[in-house]
Write an enzyme that holds these catalytic residues in place. Structure first.
Site, short mmCIF file in Angstrom:
data_model
loop_
_atom_site.label_atom_id
_atom_site.label_comp_id
_atom_site.label_asym_id
_atom_site.label_seq_id
_atom_site.Cartn_x
_atom_site.Cartn_y
_atom_site.Cartn_z
N ASP A 16 44.23 46.06 40.59
CA ASP A 16 43.86 46.15 38.92
C ASP A 16 44.77 47.36 38.65
OD1 ASP A 16 42.73 45.59 36.65
OD2 ASP A 16 41.29 47.23 36.94
N ASP A 18 44.71 49.07 34.82
CA ASP A 18 43.71 50.20 34.08
C ASP A 18 42.63 50.63 34.85
OD1 ASP A 18 45.91 49.84 32.38
OD2 ASP A 18 44.62 48.28 31.07
#
Length: 189
Positions: A16, A18
Site C-alpha cells: 500500500d 499512504d
C-alpha cells in the site's frame, strides 16, 4: 500462516502507499508532491527488499482523483517523485496500480482484488499464493486475503487493530522493521 523462512526470490511484494511508504494526511488526500513525505527509513528499506523479491508493486486506492480534488497529472507527479527518490537509494518499484473509483463495489477498489489480478495480467509469472500484501489498514489485509496472498500489517497509523487477526499473518511496526526481519534470513543472502 506466513513464515518468513518460506519466502524465496520468486515471491512478489505488494505495498500500500499512504501509511506504509509515506505519511498519511488525516482524513484527507496527498494532493501534490510537496505533501508527500516518506517515513524514516522507508527508502533504505525498499533498497534492502529489492533483491529479495521478484517484483515489488504498489496497490493504492486514490479516491481523490475520482472525486476531482486532484488531477491524474498530480498523482503521476507524486509517483514520479516517489520512484525517483527510491531509485536514487538503489531500490525500485516494478509498477504502481491505483484505483480512483468512488464506488466501494468497484472490482479494483481495495479490499476487492482487482489490482492484484491486473498485476497478474501484466506479469504472468506472479503467483499470488507466493505474494505478500503489506498495508496499514484492515482493508489492505482483506485485499490480500481476497487475492489469495499472505498479509503483513504495519502498525504505523492504526496500532489499535487487534493481532492475532484472521486477515493478518504477521505484524510489524513499520516497513523498515519488516525489511530488517527479511534481511536476517540467511537463505536469501
Amino acid at each position: 500462516m506466513l513464515q518468513l523462512n518460506n519466502i524465496t526470490r520468486e515471491w512478489t511484494l505488494f505495498l500500500d502507499r499512504d501509511g506504509v511508504i509515506n505519511h498519511e494526511k488525516n482524513n484527507d488526500y496527498i494532493l501534490h508532491k510537496d505533501e508527500f513525505h516518506f517515513y524514516d527509513g522507508v527508502i533504505e528499506a525498499l533498497a534492502t527488499l529489492r533483491p529479495l523479491f521478484r517484483y515489488i508493486l504498489i496497490a493504492t486506492n486514490q479516491k481523490g482523483v475520482g472525486k476531482g480534488v486532484m488531477r491524474l497529472e498530480d498523482l503521476q507527479d507524486i509517483h514520479h517523485h516517489m520512484i525517483t527518490e527510491i531509485e536514487k537509494a538503489g531500490g525500485s518499484i516494478d509498477k504502481i496500480y491505483f484505483c480512483s473509483d468512488l464506488s466501494d463495489d468497484s472490482p479494483n477498489r481495495k479490499p476487492n482484488p482487482g489490482m492484484a489480478f491486473q498485476a497478474q495480467k501484466d506479469f504472468s509469472d506472479i503467483d499470488l499464493s507466493k505474494s505478500i500484501m503489506i498495508g496499514n489498514r484492515p482493508s489492505d489485509m482483506k485485499f490480500g486475503r481476497n487475492a489469495g496472498m499472505h498479509t503483513v500489517f504495519v502498525a504505523t497509523t492504526h496500532p489499535e487493530v487487534p493481532f492475532p487477526h484472521p486477515d493478518i499473518d504477521l505484524r510489524f511496526e513499520s516497513l523498515p522493521a519488516f525489511a530488517a526481519a527479511m534481511q536476517q534470513l540467511s537463505h536469501l543472502q
